[in-house]
Design an enzyme around this catalytic site. Structure first.
Site, mmCIF file in Angstrom:
data_model
loop_
_atom_site.group_PDB
_atom_site.id
_atom_site.type_symbol
_atom_site.label_atom_id
_atom_site.label_comp_id
_atom_site.label_asym_id
_atom_site.label_seq_id
_atom_site.Cartn_x
_atom_site.Cartn_y
_atom_site.Cartn_z
ATOM 1 N N ALA A 14 0.626 -1.092 -0.052
ATOM 2 C CA ALA A 14 0.032 0.080 0.100
ATOM 3 C C ALA A 14 0.905 1.259 -0.111
ATOM 4 O O ALA A 14 1.876 1.237 0.659
ATOM 5 C CB ALA A 14 -1.026 0.048 1.278
ATOM 6 N N GLY B 84 0.830 -5.728 -0.085
ATOM 7 C CA GLY B 84 -0.191 -5.881 -1.286
ATOM 8 C C GLY B 84 0.721 -6.019 -2.694
ATOM 9 O O GLY B 84 0.179 -6.487 -3.455
ATOM 10 N N GLU C 262 1.681 -6.833 7.280
ATOM 11 C CA GLU C 262 0.563 -6.096 7.676
ATOM 12 C C GLU C 262 0.262 -6.217 9.409
ATOM 13 O O GLU C 262 -0.284 -5.347 9.862
ATOM 14 C CB GLU C 262 -0.680 -6.662 7.164
ATOM 15 C CG GLU C 262 -0.765 -6.238 5.723
ATOM 16 C CD GLU C 262 -0.160 -7.001 4.749
ATOM 17 O OE1 GLU C 262 -0.411 -6.600 3.499
ATOM 18 O OE2 GLU C 262 0.512 -8.096 5.054
ATOM 19 N N GLU D 149 0.442 -9.754 -2.723
ATOM 20 C CA GLU D 149 -0.727 -10.132 -2.985
ATOM 21 C C GLU D 149 -1.031 -9.848 -4.600
ATOM 22 O O GLU D 149 -1.588 -10.922 -5.122
ATOM 23 C CB GLU D 149 -1.948 -9.240 -2.253
ATOM 24 C CG GLU D 149 -1.630 -9.568 -0.560
ATOM 25 C CD GLU D 149 -2.838 -9.161 0.101
ATOM 26 O OE1 GLU D 149 -3.608 -9.494 0.816
ATOM 27 O OE2 GLU D 149 -2.557 -7.614 0.114
#
Length: 701
Positions: free
Chosen positions: A61, A102, A125, A105
């Site tokens: 992020a 992210g 995270e 991911e």
């Protein structure tokens, strides 16, 4: 554009380009989906490679979008991953350097993944009180197996790509590139190859996800995690989410992950951890010292004083590979200091924390001396001598004589006036405070004290060097005690008043330790040495005769009970042990003092103890921001989290006050002001606190 599109042969290449770590901000997410559309619209393109420019594939992020509408704007990361999965041409993720959060991911949404050796892979995270929110808990177990994936998700630590690529049966990486330099060309060739082969494109979501002893394993994992992370809800929720991946259909498990993620976002612990994440980065930025200010070169360091502080300070620089000359006035003090440094390193070697050759390299960088002339060519000199202005004057007068022009002269003072110290020299622009915390080779905090005349490039240099020696540097203006000790004085005064009013040292310590502090005020006093506080109070009685203190601490010192070093302080200690044993003598002394004061003891609740101790920090913290000693409230939080054992899951005193609500904090202060045995003047809420409370605002906006 933060995602660039190019075509190489029959392969479209989408390169994330959003420095420093290719954060997946809105523009980047749009760049990826636009690139996918463009590639699908071009019949000449047979396959797609996604990679990252610079020093990362993607760190996840974009922290600049935290808590902003852009973070939730479509396409969200979940939508981008869906677009990858729906691609009808093969998508290859070429990951290198850093693939985290992210970013990982995103890569898991591609059909194929190639990794460069040395790539750091993580889902971190949990360190922000969250869990992966775009399918990490559902996809990673499918490619690495449940246990490896759960370990990575619960710990959040990076793992090298070679380690993961070497796991039996792993499906995270289709191939490990020969080198970081060849990754891109290998990925393009691989993409061309799979496109030519044709056939069904593989998807991580279609892989099975099971554990042979599911229920028993997850119960065991949950118990382990609860024991290790009792104040943090996220790690246990990570176990739940991975278990869901094994029990539900893929899309249902994905929906449940999202639900847990949204709930965790609202927890005070996650808000505190995210605040710390941002505050740590903000602390290194000084409002009027921009990136255009060039730091000075620091290749050699000198330390004056080989005592506990001087030795610990020296170790920080030796650990970073910077040569240190350590100066003492007497040979035996120098020998003692060197022996302590050796002992510290040898204990690390014994515990397997340090390799023997590294220890030898570090000691080889250390030069002992008794002569000031031997440090004349140092770029930075740090004074760590006795905390007395006369002693500082002698040292800085001598440094001014011998040090080369442009050398930075730093004082490790914890309370003294840096401007007065600078005035002992002809070069006040080169003088700065560098207040290390004991033990200096362990504690993360470095208070950087900016004098009235400290040059901007001196500040920039000290902040850069702090990073190099792995310290969290916070800038403070000049005042008595700077940020941390100015606040702790109010906290200690409250602890004394609580004793007078009816509490015991062990009740006060237990209440604040239960709140989460590493150590209560009385155990802390015994560890640091109660005579240190006594010396400060004696100075205060002269400088600020109207400041009210409990006399109990002075009476304790008059009994010779200085703490652990004398085997007796607020508590009794057995030789060679650090266990604090409640003391009958102290109890009798406090009772007699109450009688002499005419105070009838009352029962004090743990809640009152915690509020008075913590809110005293908050009120003084608000005054420190008001006075411009700290440039922002989050700097105060960093000082207390990294230097004073404030509980991390509460985010620091100012963040904690925000979460309680400043109106409620101010109301409690008004109540304490009505207590005849407390200091009514101190408990007037600071003007900044009053203003923010009246406007419904917070310290950390």
């Amino acid at each position: 554009m933060t995602a660039e599109y190019k075509v190489q042969g029959d392969v479209a290449v989408i390169t994330l380009n959003n420095p420093p770590v290719n954060g997946l901000g809105l523009e980047t997410r749009l760049g990826i989906t636009n690139g996918l559309e463009q590639a699908h619209a071009d019949p000449a393109v047979k396959a797609i490679v996604i990679t990252g420019a610079g020093k990362a594939f993607s760190g996840g992020a974009d922290i600049r979008e935290f808590n902003s509408p852009k973070a939730l704007q479509e396409p969200t990361l979940g939508s981008v991953i869906q677009a990858l999965e729906n691609a009808t041409k093969p998508v290859v993720a070429a990951v290198h350097s850093v693939v985290m959060g992210g970013g990982l991911e995103l890569a898991l949404g591609a059909h194929y993944r190639l990794a460069a050796p040395g790539c750091k892979v993580a889902l971190p995270e949990v360190k922000l009180g969250l869990l992966p929110g775009a399918g990490g808990t559902v996809r990673l177990p499918r490619v690495l197996g449940v246990e490896t994936a759960l370990n990575m998700i619960v710990k959040g630590d990076p793992v090298d790509s070679e380690v993961l690529a070497g796991l039996p049966g792993q499906k995270l990486f289709d191939k490990l590139a020969a080198s970081p330099d060849s990754l891109f060309q290998e990925a393009v060739a691989f993409a061309s190859e799979v496109a030519a082969k044709g056939g069904e494109l593989p998807l991580v979501r279609k892989l099975p996800c099971k554990h042979p002893n599911g229920d028993a394993y997850f119960q065991f994992a949950r118990n382990m995690v609860k024991g290790m992370a009792k104040n943090f809800p996220a790690p246990v929720k990570c176990v739940d989410a991975v278990e869901n991946a094994t029990k539900y259909q893929f899309d249902d498990a994905l929906a449940k992950e999202r639900e847990i993620f949204i709930n965790l976002m609202q927890t005070p612990e996650s808000k505190a951890l995210r605040h710390i994440f941002a505050a740590e980065r903000a602390a290194s930025k000084i409002p009027d010292v921009g990136s255009d200010i060039q730091p000075r070169d620091v290749k050699k360091v000198a330390v004056i004083g080989a005592g506990t502080m001087g030795g610990g300070i020296s170790m920080n620089f030796l650990n970073a590979g910077i040569p240190v000359t350590i100066l003492e006035t007497k040979q035996e003090a120098l020998d003692r200091g060197l022996a302590t440094i050796r002992k510290n390193y040898e204990s690390q070697v014994k515990r397997g924390k340090l390799k023997q050759d590294k220890y030898e390299q570090r000691m080889a960088l250390l030069t002992p001396t008794l002569k000031y002339e031997d440090i004349a060519d140092a770029d930075l000199v740090i004074e760590a001598v006795f905390e007395e202005m006369g002693v500082k004057e002698q040292v800085f007068t001598k440094l001014d004589e011998v040090m080369k022009p442009g050398a930075i002269l730093a004082s490790n003072t914890s309370t003294l006036d840096v401007d007065q110290i600078a005035a002992f020299t002809q070069r006040p622009q080169d003088v700065v405070g560098m207040h290390f915390f004991s033990p200096a080779n362990v504690m993360k905090l470095l208070e950087v004290v900016r004098g009235a005349k400290t040059a901007k490039d001196v500040l920039a240099t000290v902040m850069a060097i702090a990073k190099k020696i792995r310290k969290t540097a916070v800038v403070s203006g000049v005042c008595d005690g700077f940020i941390g000790n100015r606040m702790i004085e109010q906290y200690s005064r409250q602890a004394g008043f609580l004793l007078e009013e009816g509490a015991t040292p062990q009740q006060v310590d237990k209440a604040i330790e239960k709140f989460g502090f590493a150590m209560g005020p009385f155990r802390m006093g015994d560890l640091a040495g109660n005579d240190i506080g006594w010396a400060i109070r004696k100075r205060r009685y002269v400088e600020k005769p109207d400041m009210k203190y409990s006399k109990t601490a002075d009476l304790l010192c008059e009994m010779g009970r200085y703490g652990q070093k004398t085997g007796a302080g607020w508590y009794d200690y057995q030789p060679g042990k650090r266990d604090a044993i409640p003391s009958k003598l102290v109890e009798e002394m406090v009772e007699k003092h109450r009688k002499d004061m005419g105070i009838t003891p009352r029962k004090i609740s743990d809640q009152e103890i915690v509020e008075r101790l913590v809110y005293s920090l908050v009120n003084e913290g608000a005054r420190i921001v008001e006075d411009g000693i700290a440039s922002k409230a989050s700097d105060i939080d960093m000082v207390y989290l990294t230097g004073y054992g404030f509980p991390i899951w509460r985010g620091g005193p100012m963040k904690y006050a925000d979460q309680v609500g400043l109106f409620n904090v101010a109301e409690s202060m008004k109540r304490f002001a009505r207590n005849p045995n407390d200091d009514a003047k101190f408990w007037q809420p600071a003007p900044l606190l009053q203003k923010l409370a009246a406007e419904g605002q917070t310290f950390n906006g």
